[in-house]
Design a protein around this motif. Structure first.
Motif, PDB file in Angstrom:
ATOM      1  N   LEU A  32       0.862  -1.194   0.000  1.00  0.00           N
ATOM      2  CA  LEU A  32       0.000   0.000   0.000  1.00  0.00           C
ATOM      3  C   LEU A  32       0.895   1.239   0.000  1.00  0.00           C
ATOM      4  O   LEU A  32       1.787   1.359   0.851  1.00  0.00           O
ATOM      5  N   ASN A  33       0.653   2.117  -0.968  1.00  0.00           N
ATOM      6  CA  ASN A  33       1.431   3.370  -1.019  1.00  0.00           C
ATOM      7  C   ASN A  33       0.888   4.310   0.046  1.00  0.00           C
ATOM      8  O   ASN A  33      -0.249   4.756  -0.045  1.00  0.00           O
ATOM      9  N   VAL A  34       1.716   4.613   1.032  1.00  0.00           N
ATOM     10  CA  VAL A  34       1.202   5.401   2.168  1.00  0.00           C
ATOM     11  C   VAL A  34       1.763   6.822   2.156  1.00  0.00           C
ATOM     12  O   VAL A  34       1.089   7.762   1.750  1.00  0.00           O
ATOM     13  N   ASN A  35       3.012   6.979   2.606  1.00  0.00           N
ATOM     14  CA  ASN A  35       3.571   8.333   2.717  1.00  0.00           C
ATOM     15  C   ASN A  35       4.581   8.589   1.602  1.00  0.00           C
ATOM     16  O   ASN A  35       5.793   8.622   1.821  1.00  0.00           O
ATOM     17  N   LEU A  36       4.061   8.781   0.423  1.00  0.00           N
ATOM     18  CA  LEU A  36       4.906   8.919  -0.757  1.00  0.00           C
ATOM     19  C   LEU A  36       4.452  10.134  -1.554  1.00  0.00           C
ATOM     20  O   LEU A  36       3.279  10.221  -1.911  1.00  0.00           O
ATOM     21  N   ASP A  37       5.379  11.079  -1.775  1.00  0.00           N
ATOM     22  CA  ASP A  37       5.022  12.231  -2.616  1.00  0.00           C
ATOM     23  C   ASP A  37       5.095  11.825  -4.073  1.00  0.00           C
ATOM     24  O   ASP A  37       5.791  10.875  -4.430  1.00  0.00           O
ATOM     25  N   GLU A  38       4.453  12.656  -4.898  1.00  0.00           N
ATOM     26  CA  GLU A  38       4.437  12.354  -6.333  1.00  0.00           C
ATOM     27  C   GLU A  38       5.865  12.232  -6.883  1.00  0.00           C
ATOM     28  O   GLU A  38       6.167  11.332  -7.663  1.00  0.00           O
ATOM     29  N   ALA A  39       6.746  13.124  -6.438  1.00  0.00           N
ATOM     30  CA  ALA A  39       8.112  13.147  -6.971  1.00  0.00           C
ATOM     31  C   ALA A  39       8.885  11.882  -6.624  1.00  0.00           C
ATOM     32  O   ALA A  39       9.903  11.585  -7.255  1.00  0.00           O
ATOM     33  N   GLU A  40       8.422  11.150  -5.602  1.00  0.00           N
ATOM     34  CA  GLU A  40       9.147   9.941  -5.195  1.00  0.00           C
ATOM     35  C   GLU A  40       8.791   8.719  -6.045  1.00  0.00           C
ATOM     36  O   GLU A  40       9.453   7.692  -5.959  1.00  0.00           O
ATOM     37  N   PHE A  41       7.742   8.816  -6.833  1.00  0.00           N
ATOM     38  CA  PHE A  41       7.417   7.705  -7.751  1.00  0.00           C
ATOM     39  C   PHE A  41       8.346   7.768  -8.955  1.00  0.00           C
ATOM     40  O   PHE A  41       8.669   8.864  -9.432  1.00  0.00           O
ATOM     41  N   PRO A  42       8.752   6.627  -9.490  1.00  0.00           N
ATOM     42  CA  PRO A  42       9.470   6.654 -10.764  1.00  0.00           C
ATOM     43  C   PRO A  42       8.603   7.348 -11.811  1.00  0.00           C
ATOM     44  O   PRO A  42       7.371   7.233 -11.760  1.00  0.00           O
ATOM     45  N   GLU A  43       9.251   8.046 -12.727  1.00  0.00           N
ATOM     46  CA  GLU A  43       8.509   8.892 -13.667  1.00  0.00           C
ATOM     47  C   GLU A  43       7.396   8.125 -14.401  1.00  0.00           C
ATOM     48  O   GLU A  43       6.292   8.639 -14.567  1.00  0.00           O
ATOM     49  N   GLU A  44       7.703   6.880 -14.786  1.00  0.00           N
ATOM     50  CA  GLU A  44       6.716   6.139 -15.593  1.00  0.00           C
ATOM     51  C   GLU A  44       5.478   5.772 -14.769  1.00  0.00           C
ATOM     52  O   GLU A  44       4.417   5.475 -15.328  1.00  0.00           O
ATOM     53  N   LEU A  45       5.598   5.764 -13.428  1.00  0.00           N
ATOM     54  CA  LEU A  45       4.439   5.401 -12.597  1.00  0.00           C
ATOM     55  C   LEU A  45       3.595   6.605 -12.206  1.00  0.00           C
ATOM     56  O   LEU A  45       2.442   6.460 -11.776  1.00  0.00           O
ATOM     57  N   ARG A  46       4.170   7.828 -12.334  1.00  0.00           N
ATOM     58  CA  ARG A  46       3.454   9.019 -11.839  1.00  0.00           C
ATOM     59  C   ARG A  46       2.039   9.186 -12.386  1.00  0.00           C
ATOM     60  O   ARG A  46       1.137   9.506 -11.630  1.00  0.00           O
ATOM     61  N   PRO A  47       1.811   8.959 -13.675  1.00  0.00           N
ATOM     62  CA  PRO A  47       0.434   9.125 -14.156  1.00  0.00           C
ATOM     63  C   PRO A  47      -0.503   8.011 -13.681  1.00  0.00           C
ATOM     64  O   PRO A  47      -1.712   8.131 -13.804  1.00  0.00           O
ATOM     65  N   LEU A  48       0.045   6.922 -13.163  1.00  0.00           N
ATOM     66  CA  LEU A  48      -0.766   5.728 -12.892  1.00  0.00           C
ATOM     67  C   LEU A  48      -0.958   5.420 -11.411  1.00  0.00           C
ATOM     68  O   LEU A  48      -1.826   4.631 -11.048  1.00  0.00           O
ATOM     69  N   ALA A  49      -0.107   6.024 -10.559  1.00  0.00           N
ATOM     70  CA  ALA A  49      -0.111   5.612  -9.149  1.00  0.00           C
ATOM     71  C   ALA A  49      -0.283   6.815  -8.227  1.00  0.00           C
ATOM     72  O   ALA A  49       0.020   7.948  -8.589  1.00  0.00           O
ATOM     73  N   THR A  50      -0.776   6.530  -7.022  1.00  0.00           N
ATOM     74  CA  THR A  50      -0.919   7.586  -6.026  1.00  0.00           C
ATOM     75  C   THR A  50      -0.689   6.989  -4.640  1.00  0.00           C
ATOM     76  O   THR A  50      -0.353   5.806  -4.510  1.00  0.00           O
TER      77      THR A  50
END
Ligand code: BTN
Length: 282
Positions: free
Chosen positions: A165-183
């Motif tokens: 479960l993605n809990v305390n993660l800012d958008e910038a911490e996601f790999p670029e390819e996941l940013r549009p797909l994950a939160t």
């Protein structure tokens, strides 16, 4: 390297005592191991000897070097930001499909209680649809479940339910390819949350839901899953191995399988599949 600075830069660890003191659970989570790093909590629990995998044992990790997603994918998570854990479930008859729904419904109900608009994307994705984000028609992924099974020499079976479960993660911490797909929970709520408390509450809900399933069968679980499922009522395309099927996602059956009505009118029961949602029917 200055290890003390690197240590301080990391968020707080999961707090075992805090988790146990908030755990309203008869069995799931009462045996709890928290590891700083491991290849994969699922792999570890699948590999253990039967006598070290009692029902309800939970292994949580702050970091997985080889975290597994479905279909051989990697599961991404930086250290101490998310929840990464696996639960041993011992059963004589419950199928993986129903166990996955136990995990998904528990996760979704707890997220909804916190104010996260979480929903189930059958069979194992937890997604959050943000109405203002029209570009994301199918919601962004916030969590996932990986159920592995193994027959035991002494009979019965071991299910290992792995939850990320993605809990305390800012958008910038996601790999670029996941940013549009994950939160993450913190992106959606606008503030970080206490991971220890969140884990305790999810485990408590899983315990209740699992006990209910074992004692009374799957009817109540399936009703709950139908109500939380975003896939039903959609015209969908399902990837199945090399091929794909298109049809209307009509229902979940008593085993948690998806009832797909094809254009021909025939119905297919699907146990697994990668869904590309297309559009609502109403
Ligand atoms: C998915 O593909 O959506 C399922 C992801 C499951 C990830 C979790 S994290 C804890 C457990 N250990 C693993 O290696 N995978 C699962």
């Amino acid at each position: 390297m200055d290890h003390s600075r690197a240590e301080r830069a990391l968020p707080a660890r999961l707090d075992r005592a805090r988790i146990l003191s908030h755990l309203a659970s008869q069995r799931i989570g009462s045996a709890l191991e928290i590891l700083e790093e491991i290849p994969s909590t699922n792999t570890a629990l699948m590999a253990r000897a039967p006598e070290h995998t009692e029902h309800g044992l939970v292994v949580a990790a702050e970091y997985q070097s080889e975290g597994k997603g479905r279909q051989g994918r990697r599961w991404f998570a930086p250290p101490r930001a998310n929840l990464l854990f696996s639960v041993v479930l011992r059963t004589t008859h419950t199928q993986a499909g129903l166990a996955t729904l136990v995990g998904a419904c528990s996760l979704i109900e707890e997220l909804q209680r916190l104010g996260v608009p979480a929903r189930l994307k059958w069979p194992n994705d937890v997604v959050a649809r943000v109405e203002s984000d029209q570009a994301i028609r199918n919601g962004k992924k916030i969590g996932g479940i990986l159920c592995e099974t193994r027959a035991e020499p002494a009979g019965g079976g071991r299910l290992v339910l792995g939850i990320g479960l993605n809990v305390n993660l800012d958008e910038a911490e996601f790999p670029e390819e996941l940013r549009p797909l994950a939160t993450s929970v913190s992106i959606l709520l606008g503030h970080p949350v206490d991971r220890s408390l969140l884990l305790a509450h999810i485990l408590g809900r899983m315990d209740q839901t699992w006990n209910d399933l074992e004692a009374h069968g799957g009817d109540r679980l399936i009703r709950k899953a139908r109500a939380l499922c975003d896939t039903l009522g959609h015209l969908i395309e399902v990837q199945l191995g090399q091929g794909a099927l298109e049809g209307v996602a009509e229902d979940l059956d008593s085993c948690g399988r998806l009832v797909l009505r094809l254009e021909s009118g025939a119905r297919r029961l699907l146990e697994i599949g990668e869904i590309r949602q297309t559009r609502r029917m109403d």
